[in-house]
Design a protein around this motif. Structure first.
Motif, mmCIF file in Angstrom:
data_model
loop_
_atom_site.group_PDB
_atom_site.id
_atom_site.type_symbol
_atom_site.label_atom_id
_atom_site.label_comp_id
_atom_site.label_asym_id
_atom_site.label_seq_id
_atom_site.Cartn_x
_atom_site.Cartn_y
_atom_site.Cartn_z
ATOM 1 N N GLN A 127 23.928 7.052 -16.420
ATOM 2 C CA GLN A 127 24.279 8.416 -16.037
ATOM 3 C C GLN A 127 25.652 8.463 -15.368
ATOM 4 O O GLN A 127 26.477 9.346 -15.660
ATOM 5 N N LEU A 128 25.916 7.520 -14.487
ATOM 6 C CA LEU A 128 27.204 7.481 -13.786
ATOM 7 C C LEU A 128 28.366 7.279 -14.761
ATOM 8 O O LEU A 128 29.404 7.935 -14.651
ATOM 9 N N GLU A 129 28.186 6.375 -15.712
ATOM 10 C CA GLU A 129 29.243 6.136 -16.698
ATOM 11 C C GLU A 129 29.435 7.355 -17.591
ATOM 12 O O GLU A 129 30.570 7.701 -17.939
ATOM 13 N N ALA A 130 28.334 8.038 -17.942
ATOM 14 C CA ALA A 130 28.444 9.254 -18.753
ATOM 15 C C ALA A 130 29.177 10.354 -17.998
ATOM 16 O O ALA A 130 29.906 11.165 -18.599
ATOM 17 N N ASP A 131 29.014 10.380 -16.668
ATOM 18 C CA ASP A 131 29.683 11.392 -15.842
ATOM 19 C C ASP A 131 31.114 11.013 -15.486
ATOM 20 O O ASP A 131 31.807 11.772 -14.795
ATOM 21 N N VAL A 133 32.070 8.551 -13.491
ATOM 22 C CA VAL A 133 32.187 8.083 -12.113
ATOM 23 C C VAL A 133 32.645 6.622 -12.103
ATOM 24 O O VAL A 133 32.142 5.805 -12.881
ATOM 25 N N THR A 221 29.552 8.407 -3.574
ATOM 26 C CA THR A 221 29.754 8.869 -4.953
ATOM 27 C C THR A 221 28.639 8.384 -5.875
ATOM 28 O O THR A 221 28.473 8.923 -6.968
ATOM 29 N N THR A 225 22.943 9.967 -7.489
ATOM 30 C CA THR A 225 22.428 9.526 -8.791
ATOM 31 C C THR A 225 21.425 8.393 -8.624
ATOM 32 O O THR A 225 20.388 8.356 -9.306
#
Length: 248
Positions: A127-131, A133, A221, A225
């Protein structure tokens, strides 16, 4: 006689093949040790304070504690916090003196670690990589969905001189409170985490998913998530337990 001579000619060839295999094994072991040393030194050079840790030995731990509850996962010395160092020469001496040792990194000094269950960590990382971040270094400890963990390395909240300036967190995790934090653990002052590469019982290991050369992100940050992923994971665990033990 001819048959005997043939066997005599083959015997040295068998010895040579055995010698070649032994040399190949020794060479592979040497390369693995060199690679391990490179990775440990890279962690120190990235600013992670390191100290020697125990390692799995037989069915237990290399320490002398009978029935060690955390085999291969704890520091060798009780003075690990003051012993931990980023000096390459010191780490090299430890590697030479204790070639099988794992290493821990002392948190709350140069960095913190957000430590979550493996499945939750994988979900959060995706999810973080998709966003978009900036995640930073990430390590995986073990492969089991039940016991595996994912470690997110972040900047630290620090240790200000004025104790009142340091804000505590209910997620703070110390070695003696590990069992109290089955979900997200925040390793900061007074805690530690294994640093890759490390060996775990049962043939499992701790390995980098994203290397220590990456910049450390602010923990805030990642926190939302990670907590959301842990909540989802803990919800699935509770549902599975209720299904396994239905109440009349």
């Amino acid at each position: 006689m001819a048959q005997g001579k043939g066997r005599n000619r083959r015997f040295p060839q068998w010895l040579q093949r055995g010698s070649t295999r032994s040399a190949a094994v020794a060479s592979a072991a040497g390369l693995a040790a060199a690679r391990r040393s490179e990775l440990v030194l890279a962690a120190a050079e990235a600013g992670l304070p390191l100290a020697p840790a125990a390692y799995p030995e037989g069915y237990g731990c290399s320490c002398d504690r009978v029935g060690c509850p955390t085999p291969g996962r704890h520091p060798v010395s009780f003075a690990w916090h003051t012993q931990a160092s980023t000096e390459p020469q010191r780490v090299e001496r430890w590697l030479a003196a204790q070639p099988e040792a794992n290493f821990i990194t002392a948190t709350g000094r140069n960095h913190d670690v957000l430590d979550v269950p493996l499945d939750a960590g994988r979900q959060a990382l995706e999810q973080l990589e998709a966003d978009g971040v900036a995640v930073g270094p990430v390590a995986q400890a073990g492969e089991s969905p039940l016991t595996g963990r994912m470690l997110f390395f972040t900047t630290t909240r620090g240790t200000p001189e004025d104790e009142d300036e340091w804000w505590p967190c209910e997620l703070d995790c110390h070695p003696e409170t590990m069992d109290e934090h089955p979900g997200l653990r925040w390793h900061c002052r007074g805690s530690y985490a294994l640093v890759p590469p490390a060996r775990l019982p049962g043939g499992e290991s701790v390995e980098w998913v994203r290397g220590p050369e990456l910049a450390l992100p602010d923990p805030l940050t990642l926190l939302e998530t990670l907590t959301d992923a842990c909540a989802t994971y803990m919800g699935r665990e509770e549902a599975a337990e209720q299904a396994a033990w239905p109440m009349g």
